[in-house]
Design a protein around this motif. Structure first.
Motif, PDB file in Angstrom:
ATOM      1  N   GLU A 108       0.948  -1.013  -0.008  1.00 22.03           N
ATOM      2  CA  GLU A 108      -0.017   0.029  -0.039  1.00 22.03           C
ATOM      3  C   GLU A 108       0.871   1.326   0.135  1.00 22.03           C
ATOM      4  O   GLU A 108       0.530   2.298  -0.783  1.00 22.03           O
ATOM      5  N   ALA A 109       1.999   1.152   0.722  1.00 19.20           N
ATOM      6  CA  ALA A 109       2.887   2.382   0.514  1.00 19.20           C
ATOM      7  C   ALA A 109       3.357   2.508  -0.480  1.00 19.20           C
ATOM      8  O   ALA A 109       3.563   3.781  -1.154  1.00 19.20           O
ATOM      9  N   ARG A 110       3.777   1.668  -1.520  1.00 27.53           N
ATOM     10  CA  ARG A 110       4.319   1.684  -2.805  1.00 27.53           C
ATOM     11  C   ARG A 110       3.047   2.331  -3.921  1.00 27.53           C
ATOM     12  O   ARG A 110       3.124   3.373  -4.548  1.00 27.53           O
ATOM     13  N   THR A 111       1.682   1.844  -3.715  1.00 31.40           N
ATOM     14  CA  THR A 111       0.685   2.369  -4.397  1.00 31.40           C
ATOM     15  C   THR A 111       0.101   3.632  -3.902  1.00 31.40           C
ATOM     16  O   THR A 111      -0.401   4.574  -4.981  1.00 31.40           O
ATOM     17  N   GLN A 112       0.226   4.077  -2.722  1.00 29.94           N
ATOM     18  CA  GLN A 112      -0.497   5.266  -2.264  1.00 29.94           C
ATOM     19  C   GLN A 112       0.476   6.196  -1.842  1.00 29.94           C
ATOM     20  O   GLN A 112       0.367   7.479  -1.554  1.00 29.94           O
ATOM     21  N   GLY A 113       1.847   5.906  -1.796  1.00 27.99           N
ATOM     22  CA  GLY A 113       2.872   6.762  -1.892  1.00 27.99           C
ATOM     23  C   GLY A 113       3.223   7.563  -0.270  1.00 27.99           C
ATOM     24  O   GLY A 113       3.699   8.671  -0.123  1.00 27.99           O
ATOM     25  N   PHE A 114       2.832   6.642   0.757  1.00 29.52           N
ATOM     26  CA  PHE A 114       3.413   7.332   1.923  1.00 29.52           C
ATOM     27  C   PHE A 114       4.552   6.505   2.322  1.00 29.52           C
ATOM     28  O   PHE A 114       4.843   5.691   1.769  1.00 29.52           O
ATOM     29  N   GLY A 115       5.154   7.108   3.472  1.00 31.23           N
ATOM     30  CA  GLY A 115       6.632   6.768   4.020  1.00 31.23           C
ATOM     31  C   GLY A 115       6.554   6.209   5.344  1.00 31.23           C
ATOM     32  O   GLY A 115       7.662   5.908   5.659  1.00 31.23           O
ATOM     33  N   ARG A 116       5.478   6.506   5.861  1.00 29.06           N
ATOM     34  CA  ARG A 116       5.743   6.076   7.450  1.00 29.06           C
ATOM     35  C   ARG A 116       4.108   5.747   8.078  1.00 29.06           C
ATOM     36  O   ARG A 116       3.415   6.452   7.702  1.00 29.06           O
ATOM     37  N   VAL A 117       4.138   4.884   8.660  1.00 28.41           N
ATOM     38  CA  VAL A 117       2.772   4.322   9.385  1.00 28.41           C
ATOM     39  C   VAL A 117       2.840   4.605  11.021  1.00 28.41           C
ATOM     40  O   VAL A 117       3.891   4.208  11.728  1.00 28.41           O
TER      41      VAL A 117
END
Length: 113
Positions: free
Chosen positions: A17-26
């Motif tokens: 999901e980080a790759r597809t939605q572009g977030f860097g930290r959870v």
């Protein structure tokens, strides 16, 4: 302790999901865990911290949402609450129950930045 492999699966989904939605930290992960899922919440918490270490979810908070077990009772003709597999119907005592809820685990929500 299959909770370790479950946490690895959660991390795999987070990374995808980080790759597809572009977030860097959870920051926070909300997991729904049914009473009949066969998952021990405390073991899940322990494994979550170990598996997430060094990943984009390192230090993330785990929130577990407990879902009740639910079964369809054939003689009663309605859904009844159950606390474990092979319980009897709390209304009529029948064993003719089919599990219809509370046997799943899923990521409900992620707080990311």
């Amino acid at each position: 302790m299959h909770e370790m492999s479950l946490c690895e699966g959660v991390l795999h989904i987070i990374e995808r999901e980080a790759r597809t939605q572009g977030f860097g930290r959870v920051k926070t992960v909300w997991l729904e865990i049914g009473a009949l899922a066969g998952v021990e919440p405390e073991a899940m918490r322990f494994c979550f911290d170990a598996v997430m270490r060094g990943s984009l979810a390192d230090g993330a908070r785990l929130e577990i949402i407990a879902l009740p077990g639910l079964a369809w009772c054939l003689p009663c003709g309605e859904n009844v609450g159950v606390s474990q597999l092979y319980d009897v119907c709390p209304r009529c005592g029948s064993h003719q129950l089919q599990i219809v809820g509370g046997d799943q685990m899923r990521i409900k929500e992620l707080e990311v930045e």
